[in-house]
Design an enzyme around this catalytic site. Structure first.
Site, short mmCIF file in Angstrom:
data_model
loop_
_atom_site.label_atom_id
_atom_site.label_comp_id
_atom_site.label_asym_id
_atom_site.label_seq_id
_atom_site.Cartn_x
_atom_site.Cartn_y
_atom_site.Cartn_z
CG ASN A 1 -3.09 -2.76 7.19
OD1 ASN A 1 -3.05 -2.20 5.94
ND2 ASN A 1 -3.97 -3.55 7.52
CE1 TYR B 1 -8.84 -3.64 1.02
CE2 TYR B 1 -8.22 -1.53 0.60
CZ TYR B 1 -7.88 -2.74 0.96
OH TYR B 1 -6.76 -2.92 1.46
CE LYS C 1 -3.53 -2.60 2.66
NZ LYS C 1 -4.22 -2.58 3.70
CD GLU D 1 -8.52 -9.08 -3.58
OE1 GLU D 1 -9.16 -8.70 -2.62
OE2 GLU D 1 -7.14 -9.70 -3.44
CG HIS E 1 -4.73 -6.48 -0.34
ND1 HIS E 1 -6.17 -6.49 0.32
CD2 HIS E 1 -4.73 -7.16 -1.44
CE1 HIS E 1 -6.73 -7.48 -0.47
NE2 HIS E 1 -6.10 -7.69 -1.34
CB THR F 1 -6.62 -6.82 9.96
OG1 THR F 1 -7.09 -8.05 9.02
CG2 THR F 1 -6.98 -5.56 9.24
NE ARG G 1 -5.54 -12.84 4.81
CZ ARG G 1 -6.51 -11.89 4.92
NH1 ARG G 1 -6.55 -10.90 4.08
NH2 ARG G 1 -7.38 -11.75 5.92
CG PHE H 1 -12.73 0.87 8.18
CD1 PHE H 1 -12.29 0.31 6.87
CD2 PHE H 1 -13.22 0.28 9.01
CE1 PHE H 1 -12.28 -1.01 6.61
CE2 PHE H 1 -13.31 -1.16 8.89
CZ PHE H 1 -12.77 -1.79 7.97
NE ARG I 1 -1.85 -5.88 7.23
CZ ARG I 1 -2.88 -6.75 6.92
NH1 ARG I 1 -3.45 -7.60 7.49
NH2 ARG I 1 -3.45 -6.27 5.55
#
Ligand code: ATP
Ligand code: MG
Length: 137
Positions: free
Chosen positions: A112, A49, A9, A126, A115, A91, A85, A57, A102
């Protein structure tokens, strides 16, 4: 072979964490099959998203994702969706385990840094959203 969509990100790119993050996936043994730097539009971020559009948010999240360059990637390997993941961590980075991306490199949930697709269907969607088939090697 299984593939997943991973994106660094804008905060991760801006903080100079590209090589650190890419190397963790490389060292694990996954294969990089697509990579590009893009600044997504707000509308594109909303598509990415879309599952979260009812969340409070959502607007801030989409503003953030479209605020600067994102490193979009596709990684391939056995179990890469779930294990990717795991490498990324929980998260909320204040709860992510040390040793995860993270956990080691971020502090707050809104920043964070990375993704990762959360399942086979989202991975497929995606990858198709971010890449044209000819961009995958
Ligand atoms: P990602 O989809 O980015 O990989 P994730 O799958 O771990 O993250 P999601 O539930 O899909 O988590 O949330 C997407 C993103 O929305 C999170 O990565 C985080 O940046 C943001 N987010 C999630 N929960 C919150 C929250 N409570 N407050 C602010 N931002 C949040
Ligand atoms: Mg998610």
């Amino acid at each position: 072979m299984e593939r997943t969509f991973i994106a660094i990100k804008p905060d991760g790119v801006q903080r100079g964490l590209i090589s650190e993050i890419v190397s963790r996936f490389e060292r694990k043994g996954y294969k990089l099959v697509a990579i590009k730097l893009v600044v997504p539009s707000k509308q594109f971020a909303e598509k990415h998203y879309h599952d979260l559009k009812e969340r409070p948010f959502f607007n801030g999240l989409c503003d953030f994702l479209s605020s600067g360059p994102v490193l979009a990637m596709v990684w391939e390997g056995e179990g890469v969706i779930k294990y990717g993941r795991k490498l990324i961590g929980a998260t909320d980075p204040s709860k992510s385990e040390p040793g995860t991306i993270r956990g080691d490199l971020a502090v707050v949930v809104g920043r964070n840094i990375i993704h990762g697709s959360d399942g086979p269907e989202t991975a497929k969607d995606e990858i198709a959203l971010w890449f044209q088939p000819k961009e995958l090697v």
